[in-house]
Scaffold this motif. Structure first.
Motif, PDB file in Angstrom:
ATOM      1  N   UNK A  93      -1.840  15.250   7.202  1.00  0.00           N
ATOM      2  CA  UNK A  93      -1.121  14.067   6.699  1.00  0.00           C
ATOM      3  C   UNK A  93       0.189  13.876   7.461  1.00  0.00           C
ATOM      4  N   UNK A  94       0.956  14.947   7.595  1.00  0.00           N
ATOM      5  CA  UNK A  94       2.264  14.843   8.241  1.00  0.00           C
ATOM      6  C   UNK A  94       2.133  14.338   9.671  1.00  0.00           C
ATOM      7  N   UNK A  95       1.177  14.876  10.411  1.00  0.00           N
ATOM      8  CA  UNK A  95       1.006  14.438  11.803  1.00  0.00           C
ATOM      9  C   UNK A  95       0.639  12.961  11.871  1.00  0.00           C
ATOM     10  N   UNK A  96      -0.301  12.540  11.028  1.00  0.00           N
ATOM     11  CA  UNK A  96      -0.749  11.143  11.069  1.00  0.00           C
ATOM     12  C   UNK A  96       0.333  10.175  10.601  1.00  0.00           C
ATOM     13  N   UNK A  97       1.103  10.567   9.585  1.00  0.00           N
ATOM     14  CA  UNK A  97       2.169   9.695   9.092  1.00  0.00           C
ATOM     15  C   UNK A  97       3.282   9.591  10.131  1.00  0.00           C
ATOM     16  N   UNK A  98       3.653  10.723  10.724  1.00  0.00           N
ATOM     17  CA  UNK A  98       4.714  10.708  11.734  1.00  0.00           C
ATOM     18  C   UNK A  98       4.314   9.892  12.963  1.00  0.00           C
ATOM     19  N   UNK A  99       3.054   9.951  13.328  1.00  0.00           N
ATOM     20  CA  UNK A  99       2.576   9.193  14.494  1.00  0.00           C
ATOM     21  C   UNK A  99       2.202   7.754  14.139  1.00  0.00           C
ATOM     22  N   UNK A 100       2.220   7.447  12.838  1.00  0.00           N
ATOM     23  CA  UNK A 100       1.868   6.103  12.350  1.00  0.00           C
ATOM     24  C   UNK A 100       0.465   5.708  12.806  1.00  0.00           C
ATOM     25  N   UNK A 101      -0.458   6.652  12.674  1.00  0.00           N
ATOM     26  CA  UNK A 101      -1.828   6.407  13.121  1.00  0.00           C
ATOM     27  C   UNK A 101      -2.768   6.003  11.987  1.00  0.00           C
ATOM     28  N   UNK A 102      -2.295   6.083  10.746  1.00  0.00           N
ATOM     29  CA  UNK A 102      -3.140   5.721   9.601  1.00  0.00           C
ATOM     30  C   UNK A 102      -2.917   4.270   9.219  1.00  0.00           C
ATOM     31  N   UNK A 103      -3.998   3.556   8.903  1.00  0.00           N
ATOM     32  CA  UNK A 103      -3.807   2.233   8.316  1.00  0.00           C
ATOM     33  C   UNK A 103      -3.397   2.422   6.854  1.00  0.00           C
ATOM     34  N   UNK A 104      -2.836   1.420   6.203  1.00  0.00           N
ATOM     35  CA  UNK A 104      -2.296   1.592   4.841  1.00  0.00           C
ATOM     36  C   UNK A 104      -3.309   2.120   3.827  1.00  0.00           C
ATOM     37  N   UNK A 105      -4.566   1.715   3.955  1.00  0.00           N
ATOM     38  CA  UNK A 105      -5.568   2.140   2.967  1.00  0.00           C
ATOM     39  C   UNK A 105      -5.974   3.595   3.195  1.00  0.00           C
ATOM     40  N   UNK A 106      -6.147   3.999   4.456  1.00  0.00           N
ATOM     41  CA  UNK A 106      -6.442   5.410   4.731  1.00  0.00           C
ATOM     42  C   UNK A 106      -5.283   6.293   4.273  1.00  0.00           C
ATOM     43  N   UNK A 107      -4.064   5.792   4.476  1.00  0.00           N
ATOM     44  CA  UNK A 107      -2.878   6.520   4.034  1.00  0.00           C
ATOM     45  C   UNK A 107      -2.896   6.671   2.517  1.00  0.00           C
ATOM     46  N   UNK A 108      -3.213   5.584   1.825  1.00  0.00           N
ATOM     47  CA  UNK A 108      -3.267   5.604   0.359  1.00  0.00           C
ATOM     48  C   UNK A 108      -4.322   6.595  -0.139  1.00  0.00           C
ATOM     49  N   UNK A 109      -5.474   6.604   0.521  1.00  0.00           N
ATOM     50  CA  UNK A 109      -6.555   7.524   0.127  1.00  0.00           C
ATOM     51  C   UNK A 109      -6.134   8.984   0.330  1.00  0.00           C
ATOM     52  N   UNK A 110      -5.426   9.238   1.423  1.00  0.00           N
ATOM     53  CA  UNK A 110      -4.957  10.604   1.695  1.00  0.00           C
ATOM     54  C   UNK A 110      -3.947  11.039   0.639  1.00  0.00           C
ATOM     55  N   UNK A 111      -3.017  10.159   0.290  1.00  0.00           N
ATOM     56  CA  UNK A 111      -2.019  10.478  -0.736  1.00  0.00           C
ATOM     57  C   UNK A 111      -2.692  10.747  -2.078  1.00  0.00           C
ATOM     58  N   UNK A 112      -3.662   9.890  -2.421  1.00  0.00           N
ATOM     59  CA  UNK A 112      -4.372  10.035  -3.704  1.00  0.00           C
ATOM     60  C   UNK A 112      -5.152  11.353  -3.750  1.00  0.00           C
ATOM     61  N   UNK A 113      -5.788  11.688  -2.633  1.00  0.00           N
ATOM     62  CA  UNK A 113      -6.556  12.933  -2.583  1.00  0.00           C
ATOM     63  C   UNK A 113      -5.647  14.140  -2.795  1.00  0.00           C
TER      64      UNK A 113
END
Length: 286
Positions: A93-113
């Motif tokens: 999660x940290x790598x993808x968020x820092x690189x801004x590589x996740x779209x908002x919905x994938x980000x939301x799914x990761x946070x929820x998981x």
């Protein structure tokens, strides 16, 4: 983690497996493949050993792994870390968020998981790890409660998350979908959306119309008010220019420049007035 616990090796691609908790969709890899061909793999991927399976699970860098595989690589530089399931997911999660590589919905799914599905930590704990606010994490997860057509529009960059968040106040999913469609069609700004949501959620709103018709009426009213404010502002500007013109009649260059601006403002006002009349005619016909 101590530096001594980090090992770097060139591992065979056949020894690697996809992440158990993959949080990012695999999109077009052509750009990444070109970059690797031109510059090489600038950063090793992160893996962890799965002892009872005798293979390595990719923790971060799955797209880089796939790109190298498509390029025909047999080995790939890897950092081997001793990580638990929680630690592996956090790094991903940290790598993808820092690189801004996740779209908002994938980000939301990761946070929820992380927070709800696996119960690995609170919203505030995750926010602290990511350097984000609690509100950011909470609102991202709430996007998943919107209808599927709305989340699809967010994924396709037709609807930005900040505007989609304004739909939270609307409780009926069909109304959320209809408003999202209207927002996209009319290219509405966030301020216009806020006004619309406020008006259509008022307790005394006339609910005799179908939701789509009611929303269009509210939109037309907002647009009409905006046109009226713009016309008034332009008239004020034109009057100010007119007063200045009276004082500079002897300076013919400045006089002519100001007259040109005045004529342009007058033309813009005429266009807006015609648009206002047209809008009024259309609303009267509905």
């Amino acid at each position: 983690m101590p530096a001594s616990s980090v090992l770097s090796y060139d591992l065979n691609l056949s020894e690697l497996r996809p992440p158990l908790n993959q949080i990012r969709g695999v999109d077009n890899l052509n750009g990444l493949m070109r970059s690797i061909l031109e510059k090489g793999l600038l950063q090793p991927i992160i893996v962890r050993m799965i002892n009872d399976k005798n293979y390595y699970e990719i923790v971060a860098g799955y797209r880089r792994y796939l790109a190298c595989k498509k390029l025909g690589w047999k080995k790939i530089p890897c950092q081997i870390l001793d990580l638990s399931d929680i630690e592996a997911f956090e790094i991903s999660i940290i790598e993808n968020v820092q690189r801004k590589t996740l779209n908002p919905i994938d980000e939301a799914k990761a946070f929820k998981k992380y927070v709800y599905d696996n119960g690995w930590g609170s919203v505030s704990a995750l926010a602290s790890k990511l350097g984000k606010s609690v509100a950011y994490i909470t609102k991202r997860i709430m996007l998943l409660d919107l209808p599927s057509d709305v989340t699809k529009a967010i994924n396709e960059n037709l609807l930005v998350p900040s505007i989609a968040e304004e739909l939270f106040s609307i409780k009926k999913e069909d109304e959320q979908s209809k408003l999202a469609k209207l927002i996209i069609e009319k290219h509405m700004t966030i301020n216009s959306v806020r006004i619309m949501v406020k008006e259509i959620t008022m307790p005394d709103i006339d609910d005799s119309d179908e939701p789509e018709i009611a929303m269009n009426k509210v939109y037309d009213n907002i647009r009409a008010r905006s046109l009226e404010r713009t016309i008034i502002s332009l008239r004020i500007a034109m009057n100010r220019i007119a007063s200045i013109i009276e004082d500079v009649e002897d300076d013919w260059i400045l006089y002519e420049i100001l007259m040109q601006h005045k004529r342009r403002l007058h033309e813009q006002i005429d266009i807006l007035i015609k648009q206002r009349k047209k809008s009024f005619f259309i609303r009267s016909e509905i």
